[in-house]
Design a protein around this motif. Structure first.
Motif, PDB file in Angstrom:
ATOM      1  N   SER A 173       6.805  41.591  -5.330  1.00  0.00           N
ATOM      2  CA  SER A 173       8.248  41.411  -4.973  1.00  0.00           C
ATOM      3  C   SER A 173       8.911  42.623  -4.861  1.00  0.00           C
ATOM      4  O   SER A 173      10.088  42.778  -4.056  1.00  0.00           O
ATOM      5  CB  SER A 173       8.913  40.585  -6.421  1.00  0.00           C
ATOM      6  OG  SER A 173       8.799  41.312  -7.518  1.00  0.00           O
ATOM      7  N   PRO A 174       8.661  44.052  -5.372  1.00  0.00           N
ATOM      8  CA  PRO A 174       9.294  45.117  -5.260  1.00  0.00           C
ATOM      9  C   PRO A 174       9.386  45.513  -3.561  1.00  0.00           C
ATOM     10  O   PRO A 174       9.853  46.300  -3.111  1.00  0.00           O
ATOM     11  CB  PRO A 174       8.588  46.153  -5.911  1.00  0.00           C
ATOM     12  CG  PRO A 174       8.211  45.517  -7.226  1.00  0.00           C
ATOM     13  CD  PRO A 174       7.567  44.175  -6.718  1.00  0.00           C
ATOM     14  N   LEU A 175       8.197  45.012  -2.965  1.00  0.00           N
ATOM     15  CA  LEU A 175       8.057  45.161  -1.689  1.00  0.00           C
ATOM     16  C   LEU A 175       9.263  44.621  -0.794  1.00  0.00           C
ATOM     17  O   LEU A 175       9.540  45.163   0.453  1.00  0.00           O
ATOM     18  CB  LEU A 175       6.743  44.807  -0.900  1.00  0.00           C
ATOM     19  CG  LEU A 175       5.415  45.552  -1.646  1.00  0.00           C
ATOM     20  CD1 LEU A 175       4.389  44.603  -0.817  1.00  0.00           C
ATOM     21  CD2 LEU A 175       5.570  46.801  -1.355  1.00  0.00           C
ATOM     22  N   ILE A 176       9.792  43.666  -1.241  1.00  0.00           N
ATOM     23  CA  ILE A 176      10.920  42.823  -0.476  1.00  0.00           C
ATOM     24  C   ILE A 176      12.253  43.303  -0.848  1.00  0.00           C
ATOM     25  O   ILE A 176      13.278  42.854  -0.275  1.00  0.00           O
ATOM     26  CB  ILE A 176      10.695  41.391  -0.370  1.00  0.00           C
ATOM     27  CG1 ILE A 176      10.924  40.797  -2.054  1.00  0.00           C
ATOM     28  CG2 ILE A 176       9.389  41.056   0.158  1.00  0.00           C
ATOM     29  CD1 ILE A 176      10.728  39.327  -1.793  1.00  0.00           C
ATOM     30  N   VAL A 177      12.300  44.050  -1.731  1.00  0.00           N
ATOM     31  CA  VAL A 177      13.544  44.648  -2.434  1.00  0.00           C
ATOM     32  C   VAL A 177      14.003  46.037  -1.769  1.00  0.00           C
ATOM     33  O   VAL A 177      13.180  46.788  -1.968  1.00  0.00           O
ATOM     34  CB  VAL A 177      13.784  44.422  -4.039  1.00  0.00           C
ATOM     35  CG1 VAL A 177      14.980  44.707  -4.436  1.00  0.00           C
ATOM     36  CG2 VAL A 177      13.476  43.127  -4.333  1.00  0.00           C
ATOM     37  N   PRO A 178      14.962  46.264  -1.057  1.00  0.00           N
ATOM     38  CA  PRO A 178      15.586  47.524  -0.823  1.00  0.00           C
ATOM     39  C   PRO A 178      15.379  48.347  -2.090  1.00  0.00           C
ATOM     40  O   PRO A 178      15.793  48.223  -2.874  1.00  0.00           O
ATOM     41  CB  PRO A 178      16.707  47.349  -0.290  1.00  0.00           C
ATOM     42  CG  PRO A 178      16.931  46.024   0.225  1.00  0.00           C
ATOM     43  CD  PRO A 178      16.136  45.069  -0.825  1.00  0.00           C
TER      44      PRO A 178
END
Length: 268
Positions: free
Chosen positions: A106-111
């Motif tokens: 999920s950190p990949l899709i959060v700016p």
């Protein structure tokens, strides 16, 4: 005929996109060699003196040391956790596996700026509730960078695990090796390329990060990207271009080394 035109337009569009990304970097590298304290075109001449200025600038040196320590620690921790998580995700079947995979990635899709603000607010809450202040200093930065690098470790190591030959592990266990010996002597050697690639890529992600670090730095923990940004607030000369060029050379070298172990096209 239509197919040829379509391929030409697609190739032209790709070339335009690549040009928009690469040309600004090339201009930064070019300006690092200007023989003038002012950026002008055409340059009056060329020199290497700005690289000496960058290498002797104390703020850049301190930032580089902090960034190196942060990148090394976060990549090691991220690879260890990512290896264990990848083994669970690839080798086992259980309810919630998809949810766990989504959480890890999920950190990949959060700016990054949103992630940094969220972490800063969480650290403030943690300091208020438990008395543990991580809002400034090295340890808060390290936790944030581990969160940033972990998804890439999971992706790279999982991509490597999927293609492994399980017969080698089965042969080791048939010859009397227990689970631990099988893991270290049969599984890990096959995972080596994925682990090395994950470590190198995690190092790059941590070393060049600005957004998250900007919200969590404190006295004595300024990273190199922040030092470069602070320098630009009061100075406009090729020194920062020279420092950025050295950073670009390091990152490109590590990316090429990573691609030798695991093709980045498989996971990016």
């Amino acid at each position: 005929m239509r197919g040829s035109i379509g391929r030409f337009l697609f190739a032209a569009f790709n070339a335009l996109v690549v040009g928009l990304m690469v040309v600004p970097v090339l201009f930064v590298v070019w300006s690092a060699f200007y023989d003038s304290p002012f950026l002008s075109f055409p340059p009056p001449g060329y020199t290497l003196s700005w690289f000496s200025e960058a290498l002797n600038h104390q703020a850049f040196l301190n930032g580089a040391i902090t960034s190196l320590k942060l990148a090394l620690c976060s990549s090691i921790i991220g690879v260890i956790i990512g290896t264990l998580a990848s083994l669970v995700l690839v080798r086992t079947e259980f309810r919630g596996r998809g949810a766990l995979n989504s959480i890890l990635l999920s950190p990949l899709i959060v700016p990054n700026i949103v992630l940094g603000i969220a972490l800063y607010m969480f650290f403030i809450w943690l300091a208020d509730q438990g008395g543990l202040d991580l809002t400034t200093g090295f340890w808060g930065l390290l936790l944030a960078h581990v969160l940033l690098t972990l998804p890439w470790s999971v992706r790279l190591i999982s991509a490597n695990l999927i293609g492994l030959d399980r017969s080698v592990e089965e042969a080791a266990m048939n010859l009397g090796a227990n689970g631990l010996k099988t893991f270290f002597h049969a599984t890990v050697p096959q995972m080596r390329s994925g682990v090395i690639a994950a470590a190198l890529f995690s190092f790059i992600i941590s070393f060049e990060n600005l957004e998250i670090s900007l919200l969590l730095v404190g006295p004595g923990s300024t990273t190199l990207p922040i030092a470069l940004m602070q320098y630009l607030e009061f100075n406009i000369n090729p020194t920062v271009a020279a420092a950025s060029t050295l950073q670009v050379v390091l990152i490109v070298g590590l990316l090429l080394l990573t691609d030798r172990h695991v093709k980045l096209s498989r996971i990016v």
